[in-house]
Design a protein around this motif. Structure first.
Motif, PDB file in Angstrom:
ATOM      1  N   GLN A   1       0.853  -1.185   0.000  1.00 20.67           N
ATOM      2  CA  GLN A   1       0.000   0.000   0.000  1.00 20.67           C
ATOM      3  C   GLN A   1       0.890   1.236   0.000  1.00 20.67           C
ATOM      4  N   GLY A   2       0.693   2.116  -0.993  1.00 21.22           N
ATOM      5  CA  GLY A   2       1.484   3.338  -1.080  1.00 21.22           C
ATOM      6  C   GLY A   2       1.152   4.312   0.046  1.00 21.22           C
ATOM      7  N   THR A   3       2.097   5.189   0.338  1.00 18.74           N
ATOM      8  CA  THR A   3       1.878   6.236   1.342  1.00 18.74           C
ATOM      9  C   THR A   3       2.302   7.575   0.769  1.00 18.74           C
TER      10      THR A   3
ATOM     11  N   PRO B   1       2.159   5.500  -5.414  1.00 19.14           N
ATOM     12  CA  PRO B   1       1.189   4.499  -5.875  1.00 19.14           C
ATOM     13  C   PRO B   1       1.350   3.187  -5.106  1.00 19.14           C
ATOM     14  N   ASP B   2       0.288   2.395  -5.072  1.00 23.11           N
ATOM     15  CA  ASP B   2       0.385   1.042  -4.547  1.00 23.11           C
ATOM     16  C   ASP B   2       1.251   0.236  -5.503  1.00 23.11           C
TER      17      ASP B   2
ATOM     18  N   THR C   1       4.057  -0.873 -10.354  1.00 24.97           N
ATOM     19  CA  THR C   1       3.075   0.034  -9.760  1.00 24.97           C
ATOM     20  C   THR C   1       1.669  -0.277 -10.260  1.00 24.97           C
ATOM     21  N   VAL C   2       0.710   0.011  -9.403  1.00 26.40           N
ATOM     22  CA  VAL C   2      -0.697  -0.153  -9.748  1.00 26.40           C
ATOM     23  C   VAL C   2      -1.127   1.114 -10.481  1.00 26.40           C
ATOM     24  N   ILE C   3      -1.691   0.981 -11.668  1.00 25.68           N
ATOM     25  CA  ILE C   3      -2.065   2.131 -12.488  1.00 25.68           C
ATOM     26  C   ILE C   3      -3.476   2.608 -12.188  1.00 25.68           C
ATOM     27  N   ASN C   4      -4.385   1.678 -11.976  1.00 28.25           N
ATOM     28  CA  ASN C   4      -5.783   2.033 -11.772  1.00 28.25           C
ATOM     29  C   ASN C   4      -6.311   1.241 -10.581  1.00 28.25           C
TER      30      ASN C   4
END
Length: 129
Positions: free
Chosen positions: A57-59, A63-64, A102-105
């Protein structure tokens, strides 16, 4: 333990792969989770294939991140079957690669629960120094 459902569309917007899998392990830490699951239905994997997935989980606006086992781990180009098709060993239970993309959406929210000290265990037995 639970069910994992996911789909992924190729970057060119063409084919969409999807799978449904039975989760057999979930391990968390603050902001991170790793799970493994066994495919029950899919249009790209055989039933019984084991998958490993990790999320971070990003902070602070980062990004996540996501890691997944298919197509990237345990791959040895010299390990092929009699037809020349690469043989990829399955991910082990509770094993997945570090979150490498990275998670884009969309995104993830990791909810971590500390493991409680067992009744009757000595003071500090749940700590690792």
């Amino acid at each position: 333990m639970g069910t994992l459902k996911f789909s992924h569309t190729s970057p060119d917007g063409g084919e969409t792969g999807w799978a449904q899998a039975r989760v057999d392990c979930l391990v968390t830490s603050p902001r991170m989770a790793t799970l493994t699951a066994v495919v029950t239905r899919s249009n790209v994997s055989e039933a019984g294939a084991r998958l490993g997935i990790s999320v971070q989980q990003g902070t602070r606006g980062e990004p996540d991140r996501l890691g997944f086992s298919w197509g990237v781990v345990n791959f040895d180009p010299g390990n092929v079957d009699e037809s020349g098709t690469p043989v990829v060993p399955p991910a082990g239970t509770c094993m997945a690669p570090a979150p490498f993309t990275t998670v884009i959406n969309g995104g993830y929210e990791v909810v971590h629960a500390e493991i409680k000290k067992s009744p009757g265990s000595p003071e500090g037995a749940d700590r690792r120094d």
